[in-house]
Design a protein around this motif. Structure first.
Motif, mmCIF file in Angstrom:
data_model
loop_
_atom_site.group_PDB
_atom_site.id
_atom_site.type_symbol
_atom_site.label_atom_id
_atom_site.label_comp_id
_atom_site.label_asym_id
_atom_site.label_seq_id
_atom_site.Cartn_x
_atom_site.Cartn_y
_atom_site.Cartn_z
ATOM 1 N N ILE A 107 44.060 38.635 44.495
ATOM 2 C CA ILE A 107 43.389 39.475 43.516
ATOM 3 C C ILE A 107 42.707 40.614 44.249
ATOM 4 N N SER A 108 42.950 41.848 43.802
ATOM 5 C CA SER A 108 42.346 43.034 44.442
ATOM 6 C C SER A 108 40.993 43.319 43.819
ATOM 7 N N CYS A 109 40.014 43.619 44.674
ATOM 8 C CA CYS A 109 38.662 43.951 44.244
ATOM 9 C C CYS A 109 38.296 45.309 44.790
ATOM 10 N N PRO A 110 37.448 46.039 44.075
ATOM 11 C CA PRO A 110 37.009 47.324 44.625
ATOM 12 C C PRO A 110 36.095 47.118 45.826
ATOM 13 N N ALA A 121 44.280 38.847 36.045
ATOM 14 C CA ALA A 121 43.511 39.638 37.021
ATOM 15 C C ALA A 121 43.716 41.123 36.744
ATOM 16 N N PRO A 122 42.671 41.955 36.869
ATOM 17 C CA PRO A 122 42.834 43.378 36.617
ATOM 18 C C PRO A 122 43.799 44.049 37.597
ATOM 19 N N ALA A 123 43.813 43.602 38.835
ATOM 20 C CA ALA A 123 44.746 44.150 39.827
ATOM 21 C C ALA A 123 45.024 43.086 40.859
ATOM 22 N N SER A 124 46.266 42.999 41.289
ATOM 23 C CA SER A 124 46.609 42.008 42.309
ATOM 24 C C SER A 124 47.705 42.557 43.193
ATOM 25 N N LYS A 125 47.724 42.071 44.423
ATOM 26 C CA LYS A 125 48.727 42.470 45.413
ATOM 27 C C LYS A 125 49.101 41.253 46.235
ATOM 28 N N GLN A 182 46.645 35.006 38.229
ATOM 29 C CA GLN A 182 47.142 36.319 38.620
ATOM 30 C C GLN A 182 47.480 37.168 37.394
#
Length: 95
Positions: free
Chosen positions: A88-91, A80-84, A77
């Protein structure tokens, strides 16, 4: 049961296989040998013989189901570029 060359040719035609007379006779001999083996096996008295899953008494050795790796969730985590909420959040790639 034995097959004639005409039977072999008919089977070949049904299977859409082109076969000449020499091949039909060779195939007839092979198939008749197989049918003789089947007849010999069917003649054996198998009453009282329990069905088997394998010809030998073989058992699969299973290991204990234990965790062998450490929890590295926080490390993944962190990079990871973005996580919620622990994901891990992906576009979005499908519209």
């Amino acid at each position: 049961m034995s097959l004639s060359p005409d039977d072999v040719k008919r089977i070949a035609r049904l299977a859409r296989i082109e076969i000449d007379d020499a091949q039909a006779q060779a195939t007839q001999a092979q198939l008749n040998t197989i049918f003789d083996l089947i007849a010999t096996m069917q003649a054996v008295d198998t009453r009282g013989v329990a069905p088997m899953a394998h010809a030998q008494e073989v058992y699969q050795r299973l290991r204990d189901d234990v965790v062998t790796e450490t929890d590295r969730h926080a490390a993944f985590q962190a990079v990871a570029p973005a996580s919620k909420t622990a994901c891990i959040s992906c576009p979005k790639v499908i519209e």
